[in-house]
Design a protein around this motif. Structure first.
Motif, PDB file in Angstrom:
ATOM      1  N   ASP A   1       0.723  -1.372  -0.004  1.00 63.07           N
ATOM      2  CA  ASP A   1      -0.057   0.009   0.008  1.00 63.07           C
ATOM      3  C   ASP A   1       0.794   1.374  -0.109  1.00 63.07           C
ATOM      4  OD1 ASP A   1       1.128  -0.039   2.634  1.00 63.07           O
ATOM      5  OD2 ASP A   1      -0.828   0.089   3.545  1.00 63.07           O
ATOM      6  N   GLY A   2       2.010   1.305  -0.673  1.00 61.58           N
ATOM      7  CA  GLY A   2       2.796   2.556  -0.882  1.00 61.58           C
ATOM      8  C   GLY A   2       3.351   2.831  -1.778  1.00 61.58           C
ATOM      9  N   ILE A   3       4.078   4.065  -2.014  1.00 63.10           N
ATOM     10  CA  ILE A   3       5.245   4.305  -2.802  1.00 63.10           C
ATOM     11  C   ILE A   3       6.593   4.418  -2.049  1.00 63.10           C
ATOM     12  CG2 ILE A   3       5.638   6.389  -4.444  1.00 63.10           C
ATOM     13  CD1 ILE A   3       3.006   5.195  -5.265  1.00 63.10           C
ATOM     14  N   TYR A   4       7.560   3.965  -2.710  1.00 63.69           N
ATOM     15  CA  TYR A   4       8.643   3.758  -2.185  1.00 63.69           C
ATOM     16  C   TYR A   4       9.904   4.395  -3.097  1.00 63.69           C
ATOM     17  CZ  TYR A   4       6.383   0.373   0.590  1.00 63.69           C
ATOM     18  OH  TYR A   4       5.267  -0.053   1.674  1.00 63.69           O
ATOM     19  N   GLN A   5      10.946   4.870  -2.466  1.00 59.84           N
ATOM     20  CA  GLN A   5      11.844   5.420  -3.493  1.00 59.84           C
ATOM     21  C   GLN A   5      13.380   5.084  -2.836  1.00 59.84           C
ATOM     22  OE1 GLN A   5      10.992   9.594  -3.185  1.00 59.84           O
ATOM     23  NE2 GLN A   5      10.213   9.399  -5.373  1.00 59.84           N
ATOM     24  N   VAL A   6      14.211   4.805  -4.000  1.00 58.31           N
ATOM     25  CA  VAL A   6      15.493   4.935  -3.747  1.00 58.31           C
ATOM     26  C   VAL A   6      16.124   5.959  -4.266  1.00 58.31           C
ATOM     27  CG1 VAL A   6      17.432   3.400  -3.760  1.00 58.31           C
ATOM     28  CG2 VAL A   6      15.379   2.259  -3.429  1.00 58.31           C
ATOM     29  N   VAL A   7      16.927   6.804  -3.772  1.00 52.87           N
ATOM     30  CA  VAL A   7      17.428   7.977  -4.369  1.00 52.87           C
ATOM     31  C   VAL A   7      19.068   7.758  -4.418  1.00 52.87           C
ATOM     32  CG1 VAL A   7      18.063  10.598  -4.069  1.00 52.87           C
ATOM     33  CG2 VAL A   7      15.773   9.314  -3.253  1.00 52.87           C
ATOM     34  N   GLY A   8      19.675   8.180  -5.555  1.00 55.83           N
ATOM     35  CA  GLY A   8      21.080   8.351  -5.965  1.00 55.83           C
ATOM     36  C   GLY A   8      21.397   6.795  -6.456  1.00 55.83           C
ATOM     37  N   CYS A   9      20.753   6.277  -7.479  1.00 55.91           N
ATOM     38  CA  CYS A   9      21.040   5.257  -7.900  1.00 55.91           C
ATOM     39  C   CYS A   9      21.661   5.304  -9.471  1.00 55.91           C
ATOM     40  CB  CYS A   9      19.921   4.267  -8.257  1.00 55.91           C
ATOM     41  SG  CYS A   9      19.532   3.105  -6.978  1.00 55.91           S
ATOM     42  N   GLY A  10      22.475   4.814 -10.082  1.00 53.69           N
ATOM     43  CA  GLY A  10      23.047   4.841 -11.267  1.00 53.69           C
ATOM     44  C   GLY A  10      23.919   5.792 -11.654  1.00 53.69           C
ATOM     45  N   SER A  11      24.148   5.943 -12.951  1.00 54.15           N
ATOM     46  CA  SER A  11      25.106   6.939 -13.717  1.00 54.15           C
ATOM     47  C   SER A  11      24.848   8.081 -13.324  1.00 54.15           C
ATOM     48  CB  SER A  11      25.200   6.622 -15.046  1.00 54.15           C
ATOM     49  OG  SER A  11      23.893   6.744 -15.806  1.00 54.15           O
ATOM     50  N   VAL A  12      23.755   8.663 -13.124  1.00 51.70           N
ATOM     51  CA  VAL A  12      23.364  10.206 -12.897  1.00 51.70           C
ATOM     52  C   VAL A  12      22.588  10.412 -11.447  1.00 51.70           C
ATOM     53  CG1 VAL A  12      23.183  10.984 -15.393  1.00 51.70           C
ATOM     54  CG2 VAL A  12      21.238   9.870 -14.277  1.00 51.70           C
ATOM     55  N   ASN A  13      22.728   9.320 -10.697  1.00 44.48           N
ATOM     56  CA  ASN A  13      22.057   9.426  -9.222  1.00 44.48           C
ATOM     57  C   ASN A  13      20.629   9.677  -9.165  1.00 44.48           C
ATOM     58  OD1 ASN A  13      24.465   8.781  -8.130  1.00 44.48           O
ATOM     59  ND2 ASN A  13      25.293  10.967  -8.406  1.00 44.48           N
ATOM     60  N   ARG A  14      19.958   9.247 -10.001  1.00 42.64           N
ATOM     61  CA  ARG A  14      18.496   9.419 -10.063  1.00 42.64           C
ATOM     62  C   ARG A  14      17.683   8.865  -8.772  1.00 42.64           C
ATOM     63  NH1 ARG A  14      17.372   8.366 -16.399  1.00 42.64           N
ATOM     64  NH2 ARG A  14      18.662   9.983 -17.300  1.00 42.64           N
ATOM     65  N   CYS A  15      16.310   9.207  -9.010  1.00 45.05           N
ATOM     66  CA  CYS A  15      15.483   8.887  -8.045  1.00 45.05           C
ATOM     67  C   CYS A  15      14.554   7.673  -8.506  1.00 45.05           C
ATOM     68  CB  CYS A  15      14.637   9.850  -7.499  1.00 45.05           C
ATOM     69  SG  CYS A  15      13.265   9.420  -6.245  1.00 45.05           S
ATOM     70  N   THR A  16      14.751   6.537  -7.845  1.00 46.27           N
ATOM     71  CA  THR A  16      13.871   5.549  -8.603  1.00 46.27           C
ATOM     72  C   THR A  16      12.728   5.028  -7.779  1.00 46.27           C
ATOM     73  OG1 THR A  16      15.856   4.130  -9.420  1.00 46.27           O
ATOM     74  CG2 THR A  16      13.841   3.147  -9.241  1.00 46.27           C
ATOM     75  N   THR A  17      11.517   5.186  -8.139  1.00 46.23           N
ATOM     76  CA  THR A  17      10.376   5.292  -7.570  1.00 46.23           C
ATOM     77  C   THR A  17       9.312   3.776  -7.809  1.00 46.23           C
ATOM     78  OG1 THR A  17       9.903   7.675  -7.585  1.00 46.23           O
ATOM     79  CG2 THR A  17       8.127   6.348  -7.126  1.00 46.23           C
ATOM     80  N   TYR A  18       9.050   3.290  -6.722  1.00 46.02           N
ATOM     81  CA  TYR A  18       8.375   2.044  -7.012  1.00 46.02           C
ATOM     82  C   TYR A  18       6.779   2.230  -6.395  1.00 46.02           C
ATOM     83  CZ  TYR A  18       6.637  -2.637  -6.992  1.00 46.02           C
ATOM     84  OH  TYR A  18       6.106  -3.794  -7.194  1.00 46.02           O
ATOM     85  N   ASP A  19       5.956   1.916  -7.425  1.00 45.90           N
ATOM     86  CA  ASP A  19       4.274   2.240  -6.732  1.00 45.90           C
ATOM     87  C   ASP A  19       4.120   0.611  -6.557  1.00 45.90           C
ATOM     88  OD1 ASP A  19       1.698   1.926  -6.596  1.00 45.90           O
ATOM     89  OD2 ASP A  19       1.405   3.086  -8.478  1.00 45.90           O
ATOM     90  N   ALA A  20       4.308   0.146  -5.336  1.00 47.29           N
ATOM     91  CA  ALA A  20       3.990  -1.074  -4.993  1.00 47.29           C
ATOM     92  C   ALA A  20       2.342  -1.541  -5.122  1.00 47.29           C
ATOM     93  CB  ALA A  20       4.219  -1.362  -3.518  1.00 47.29           C
ATOM     94  N   ILE A  21       1.524  -0.368  -5.111  1.00 49.05           N
ATOM     95  CA  ILE A  21       0.081  -0.774  -5.477  1.00 49.05           C
ATOM     96  C   ILE A  21      -0.145  -1.372  -7.009  1.00 49.05           C
ATOM     97  CG2 ILE A  21      -2.077   0.041  -5.377  1.00 49.05           C
ATOM     98  CD1 ILE A  21      -1.180   2.205  -3.383  1.00 49.05           C
ATOM     99  N   ASN A  22       0.410  -0.589  -7.734  1.00 49.98           N
ATOM    100  CA  ASN A  22       0.262  -1.048  -9.161  1.00 49.98           C
ATOM    101  C   ASN A  22       1.353  -1.615  -9.817  1.00 49.98           C
ATOM    102  OD1 ASN A  22      -2.502   0.363  -9.500  1.00 49.98           O
ATOM    103  ND2 ASN A  22      -1.114   2.041  -8.876  1.00 49.98           N
TER     104      ASN A  22
END
Length: 79
Positions: free
Chosen positions: A3-24
């Motif tokens: 039931d949530g939205i989760y983020q990991v910040v600072g991944c990859g070559s340009v330190n992007r924010c990767t967001t995961y919508d666990a609901i969908n």
């Protein structure tokens, strides 16, 4: 059910924010779009295809960062 939205910040070559919508079961990461729902499994395959040992641009550091995020997202999905 997740039931949530989760983020990991600072991944990859340009330190992007990767967001995961666990609901969908949707991943948002930079301009990546697989045009088929952006599901976690497709994102995981994309990381393998790009940064894995046999990928287009092998990079152990980026691969490890993204796969750690994938593992986290899979874990929250199971809750």
């Amino acid at each position: 059910m997740p039931d949530g939205i989760y983020q990991v910040v600072g991944c990859g070559s340009v330190n992007r924010c990767t967001t995961y919508d666990a609901i969908n079961d949707r991943v948002i990461c930079g301009c990546w779009n697989d045009y088929n729902g952006n599901h976690l499994l497709a994102f995981e395959q994309r990381i393998e295809d790009i940064y894995g040992e046999a990928g287009e641009e092998p990079n152990a550091e980026f691969y490890a960062e993204y796969m750690a995020a994938v593992t986290f997202f899979k874990t929250v999905r199971k809750e």
